[in-house]
Enzyme design. Structure first.
Site, PDB file in Angstrom:
ATOM      1  CG  ASP A   8     -10.898 -21.052 -10.600  1.00 26.13           C
ATOM      2  OD1 ASP A   8     -11.586 -20.102 -11.029  1.00 26.13           O
ATOM      3  OD2 ASP A   8      -9.658 -21.089 -10.681  1.00 26.13           O
TER       4      ASP A   8
ATOM      5  CG  HIS B 182      -5.348  -2.618   0.036  1.00 25.88           C
ATOM      6  ND1 HIS B 182      -4.675  -2.155  -1.075  1.00 25.88           N
ATOM      7  CD2 HIS B 182      -4.909  -1.867   1.079  1.00 25.88           C
ATOM      8  CE1 HIS B 182      -3.871  -1.157  -0.719  1.00 25.88           C
ATOM      9  NE2 HIS B 182      -3.999  -0.969   0.569  1.00 25.88           N
TER      10      HIS B 182
ATOM     11  CB  SER C  43      -0.973  -0.023   1.181  1.00 28.51           C
ATOM     12  OG  SER C  43      -1.989   0.938   1.011  1.00 28.51           O
TER      13      SER C  43
ATOM     14  CG  ASP D 287      -6.342  -3.387  -3.666  1.00 31.42           C
ATOM     15  OD1 ASP D 287      -7.190  -2.770  -2.996  1.00 31.42           O
ATOM     16  OD2 ASP D 287      -5.104  -3.205  -3.546  1.00 31.42           O
TER      17      ASP D 287
ATOM     18  CG  ASP E 150     -15.364 -18.749 -12.353  1.00 38.04           C
ATOM     19  OD1 ASP E 150     -14.125 -18.777 -12.480  1.00 38.04           O
ATOM     20  OD2 ASP E 150     -15.957 -19.386 -11.480  1.00 38.04           O
TER      21      ASP E 150
ATOM     22  CG  ASP F 251      -9.690 -18.542 -15.440  1.00 40.14           C
ATOM     23  OD1 ASP F 251     -10.601 -19.372 -15.606  1.00 40.14           O
ATOM     24  OD2 ASP F 251      -9.428 -18.040 -14.326  1.00 40.14           O
TER      25      ASP F 251
END
Length: 511
Positions: A266, A440, A191, A401, A259, A262
């Site tokens: 999952d 994050h 961060s 994030d 989903d 790719d």
């Protein structure tokens, strides 16, 4: 006797006094460090801490895991110092030195948000791994930006000077205690700490051999400007607020759409940049319901998933990626994030009564950039001096994030490649790892526990660049999924057989 021989013998004797291990052990008791002279600074504490005896300072809270680790903390020398590189500086640092089994290395750790406190959890982790380690409060106390009002040098300390001053003084303290400095020096931050790592690479390229820059909150003026521009829409009109109980519904719709892109379903998006989700598909047919979005809520969802741009179409800051929906409350909760407000009221406009309701993202970010003039923003892509001495930069960012837009790291990484060259030399100096399902600096639905420090050590010390890092997801303390993290732009692709919870069944592939 020949003068050259006398000089040579004198040098040998001096070297023996300075570098003899026996002499170093005899001279460098922890408590004796109080007499060590630090230019523009002074040591205020040098205290031997027995194994398991360290207690967090008053006001510092630790979770169960951290408190348990304190009991196992090895014996160390705790050194505190105050640094005053300017007449208005008041930088506090701590340096922890293992009493035994020092690994010969130094690790400095970063801060989050506005800093304002020593990062004890990361000091504890560094010491446990055998490092001499240090942290700074960034030159002020408290987790807000009010300290900078009327104190430009204190803001400079926060923005870039405190971490460099800490590093220089920490290395001097290490050398005094052990009789020699660290063989390798590392920075580790996330961060604001990730942004601080980039500051070190860009401004002080000789400070560290390796830098870990996670989820870098950067460029600060653009990040905070984007946050205000989105949050104020919800804050000014409650009709635009998306209730938090709708976030799972939006998230599920995103996963249903993207989903499998790719190659495996999952619950994770390995490459959200390929996901083309339109919140309009969730528009309520009439009225409002928990299973749909009102037209104003649809527009709010589109806004948070889109970059802020100038009228000419230039990107100011990227929006959130598909998959971040469960964390939207930080921006869409009906209030403007205080960290962002502080940047503009105390630093940019220097007015504690500055009214965010009149914020214009294009106009005010441009003003912020002129005021900042490269002070807190760390966007210089020229890392040639860092690369020249063999420095390695390992960046990472969670794809989910919902505090700092993930593509901020992608943007800076690409700017470095554009400047330094998209070639093997640059790839051997900087790599970015995007983490599916991680929030994050950690957490989230995806595998989010990984050892970036060991990967960096292997890279710096043995020349072995990380081709992947294995991340784990834990439930109730037990690993239930592992997945390889790949150097961007590669992503983990399922091989087609075996458990989708086992990293061995995935390989890093180009998109």
């Amino acid at each position: 006797m020949n003068v050259r021989i006398v000089v040579f013998l004198s040098a040998v004797v001096l070297a023996a006094i300075v570098f003899s291990p026996a002499q170093a052990r005899a001279a460098a008791s922890c408590e004796s460090l109080t007499s060590l002279a630090l230019p523009q600074g002074a040591i205020t504490l040098a205290q031997s801490v027995a194994q398991g005896a360290f207690k967090l300072p008053e006001g510092q809270r630790g979770n169960a895991q951290l408190n348990a680790s304190l009991k196992e903390l090895p014996a160390f020398c705790r050194v505190a110092a105050t640094l005053k590189p300017t007449t208005d500086s008041d930088i506090k640092i701590e340096v922890w030195l293992p009493a035994t089994n020092w690994n010969g290395k130094f690790q400095a750790v970063g801060n989050g948000g506005w800093g304002g406190t020593i990062n004890y959890p990361d000091l504890i982790e560094g010491l446990t791994r055998g490092y001499a380690t240090s942290s700074t409060d960034t030159g002020h106390t408290g987790g807000n930006g009010v300290f900078a009002l009327g104190h430009p040098e204190k803001f400079n300390d926060y923005a870039y000077r405190s971490e460099h001053e800490m590093t220089v003084k920490a290395k001097a303290i290490i050398a005094a205690f052990y009789g020699n400095g660290p063989k390798y020096s590392y920075w580790n931050g996330c961060s604001t700490g990730g942004k601080m790592g980039l500051v070190e690479v860009q401004r002080f390229p000789e400070d560290f051999d390796g830098v870990i820059a996670g989820s870098q909150a950067n460029p600060r003026t653009h990040l905070n400007g984007w946050q205000i521009s989105v949050a104020k829409v919800a804050a000014l009109d409650k009709a635009n607020v998306i209730p938090q109980n709708k976030y799972p519904m939006i998230h599920e719709a995103v996963m249903q759409t993207c989903d499998a892109l790719d190659g495996v379903k999952d619950g994770l998006l390995s490459n959200p940049m390929t996901c083309k989700f339109d919140p309009a598909v969730l528009t309520c047919k009439a009225g409002d319901a928990a299973s749909c979005l009102t037209p104003p809520q649809v527009e709010m969802a589109k806004k948070i998933m889109s970059p802020a741009k100038t009228k000419a179409g230039l990107e100011i800051f990227p929006g959130f990626e598909p998959g971040t929906e469960l964390g939207w409350n930080y921006i869409l909760g009906g209030e403007v994030p205080p960290n962002a407000l502080d940047q503009y009221r105390y630093i940019v406009f220097k007015d504690p009564n500055w009214d965010w309701k009149n914020f214009d993202v294009e106009r005010d970010v441009a003003i912020a950039d002129r005021v900042d003039d490269g002070t807190v923003n760390a966007v210089n892509p020229d890392i040639s001096k860092f690369m020249a001495h063999g420095g390695k930069l390992l960046m990472y960012h969670g794809w989910t994030d919902a505090t700092v837009s993930p593509r901020a790291s992608v943007n800076y990484y690409n700017s470095v490649l554009d400047k330094m060259g998209r070639n093997a030399k640059t790839s051997n100096a900087v790599r970015l790892f995007m983490v599916p399902g991680m929030g994050h600096c950690g957490g989230g639905e995806g595998p989010n526990e990984f050892d970036s420090l060991t990967a960096l050590e292997q890279w710096v010390e043995k020349g072995k660049a990380p081709e992947q890092m294995v991340a784990s997801h834990l439930t109730n303390g037990k690993v239930d999924r592992t997945r390889p993290l790949c150097p961007f732009p590669q992503f983990a692709k399922y091989k087609g057989t075996g458990s989708i919870d086992d990293a061995a069944n995935f390989e890093c592939k180009a998109p």
